[in-house]
Write an enzyme that holds these catalytic residues in place. Structure first.
Site: not given
Ligand code: CMP
Length: 143
Positions: A9, A49, A57, A85, A91, A102, A126
């Site tokens: 991102k 998304y 959000f 994942r 997340t 993360r 995707e």
């Protein structure tokens, strides 16, 4: 062979984490079969998304993902969807374990460094949104 869609991102790109992230998946044993630095249009962000459209959000999510370049990738290998994942971590970085991407590099849920498909259906959808067939390749190792 299974394929998944992963995306560094805007926060990951700006923090110089593309190499670190690619290295983790290469070292694990997965093969990069597609990759590009690109800007995401408002339309593509809303499609990508779409399942979060009703979430409070959603606007923030679309604004963030269109705020700067992303590094979109397709990775191939055994169980790559679920293993990627696990390697990304939860997340919400508050819950992601140290050792995960993360867990090691993110603090807030909105800026959580990386996106990865959560199922075979999402991966197919995707990959199709971000890559044309001719932008991907696959090879046998010869060295
Ligand atoms: P991602 O895997 O890209 O899929 C949906 C994204 O929504 C998720 O990562 C988070 O970055 C984001 N997200 C989830 N919950 C929130 C929230 N409460 N506020 C802002 N963004 C969120």
């Amino acid at each position: 062979m299974e394929k998944t869609f992963l995306m560094v991102k805007p926060d990951g790109v700006q923090r110089g984490l593309i190499g670190e992230i690619v290295n983790r998946f290469e070292s694990k044993g997965y093969q990069l079969v597609g990759g590009k630095l690109m800007s995401i249009s408002q339309e593509l962000a809303e499609q990508h998304y779409g399942e979060h459209k009703e979430r409070p959000f959603f606007g923030e999510l679309v604004d963030f993902i269109t705020s700067g370049p992303v590094f979109a990738m397709v990775w191939e290998g055994e169980n790559v969807i679920s293993t990627a994942r696990l390697m990304m971590g939860a997340t919400n970085p508050k819950e992601s374990a140290p050792g995960t991407i993360r867990g090691d590099f993110a603090v807030t849920v909105g800026k959580n460094i990386i996106h990865g498909s959560d199922s075979p259906e999402s991966a197919e959808r995707e990959i199709g949104l971000f890559f044309k067939e001719e932008e991907m390749t696959s090879y046998e190792k010869t060295v």
